[in-house]
Write a protein that holds these residues in place. Sequence first.
Motif, PDB file in Angstrom:
ATOM      1  N   LYS A 233       0.812  -1.224   0.000  1.00 17.22           N
ATOM      2  CA  LYS A 233       0.000   0.000   0.000  1.00 17.22           C
ATOM      3  C   LYS A 233       0.842   1.269   0.000  1.00 17.22           C
ATOM      4  CE  LYS A 233      -3.764   2.307   2.434  1.00 17.22           C
ATOM      5  NZ  LYS A 233      -4.685   2.287   3.595  1.00 17.22           N
ATOM      6  N   ASP A 234       1.964   1.231   0.732  1.00 19.56           N
ATOM      7  CA  ASP A 234       2.785   2.440   0.831  1.00 19.56           C
ATOM      8  C   ASP A 234       4.254   2.059   0.985  1.00 19.56           C
ATOM      9  OD1 ASP A 234       3.039   1.575   3.455  1.00 19.56           O
ATOM     10  OD2 ASP A 234       1.619   3.036   4.265  1.00 19.56           O
ATOM     11  N   GLU A 235       5.100   3.055   1.180  1.00 17.69           N
ATOM     12  CA  GLU A 235       6.537   2.816   1.268  1.00 17.69           C
ATOM     13  C   GLU A 235       6.891   1.974   2.488  1.00 17.69           C
ATOM     14  OE1 GLU A 235       8.720   6.432   1.114  1.00 17.69           O
ATOM     15  OE2 GLU A 235       8.082   6.952  -0.929  1.00 17.69           O
TER      16      GLU A 235
END
Length: 393
Positions: A233-235
């Motif tokens: 979903k994200d870093e």
Amino acid sequence: MIELDQLTKTFTQKDGQKVTAVDSVSLSVGEGEICVFLGPSGCGKTTTLKMINRLIAPSSGRVLINGEDTMSLNEVELRRHIGYVIQQIGLFPNMTIEENITIVPRLMGWDKKRCRERATELMSMVALDPKLYLKRYPKELSGGQQQRIGVIRALAADAPVLLMDEPFGAVDPINRESIQNEFFQMQRQLKKTVIMVSHDIDEAIKLGDRVAVFKRGKLVQYDHPDTLLAHPKDEFVGAFVGADSTLKRLLLIKAGDAATQPETARAETPLAAAYQMMEESDNRYLTVLGDDRRALGYVQRRVARNGQGACADQLRPFASTVSVEDNLRIVLSKMYQFNSSWMPVIDGDGQYVGEVTQDSIADYLSSGRSRRQTGQAAIVSPAVAAAEAAASV
């Protein structure tokens, strides 16, 4: 089914400041599934786990097991129906292995014969001879053997729910893999609903049907392991699953997922016709099937070019085949072992399904597709559904 609905835990420090360890976590775990809580130390995994069996009381929110709010249950009875495994094992040194395994069944009123039969059954599942080990004490066992006893003790009363707090973290790598494999095989037989805490992404994708990634008390992403690897979903999630996430996916994707269905021939197909088919598809080979769709072998384009007769006259055996359920790591291993760029895929009945090639594997991994869990979908409340949607890609 286990359902967490806006589960929150806030602690008050000595200076009076409040710290939120778990922040409005909502998710559901279907019956018979393994859910792995994943994340760095201090992210709220273990606190969430302990709220399920009320070792820690939630500040707000609910835990429901099969639709029943656990706060309405007697906490002692609740815990007797939930298996619990911890990293430190926690065997009682003054009890024999049999007594350790059967402590909860004895508290529940099981007779000696039933307890002995259950202990014997579970010992066999983890490759420990009951005749050799049941009368021994924990100090007489190795660390790996003790960890096995800790796992099966949690299963002794046949509890439908199993909670595991980094159960294999203190075991050496060789024993850890062995115990993980044994646990996975047990789970396939027993079909418990399991929530496991881990900080190891490899363990999570190996064992989990779904993985919940936590960060600072919040649920960041909740997905099938392959979706987690393919679409972080994200870093934060991307860094946690690692730069080699594509290679990790090889363990999760089955040969049947990446298989293609090229043209095939019959044994009686003329070689001239087979050559034309290979020319049009630009293939160097053509799989030959029998009447029952069993793969007989293949013919090569260079042989068919000037050949006379039928495919049966120039049939070559496969160097190897793969099953529908073989993961792509096994498939690639066989390809390199036999110096082949493709493998025919065979189902459980021995029939030809298609073929998997190095190109089809690369296409699948780069296509954005992911292998989601199959089977009946879990029923979730609107609150959980909304929270899971927010925490997924």
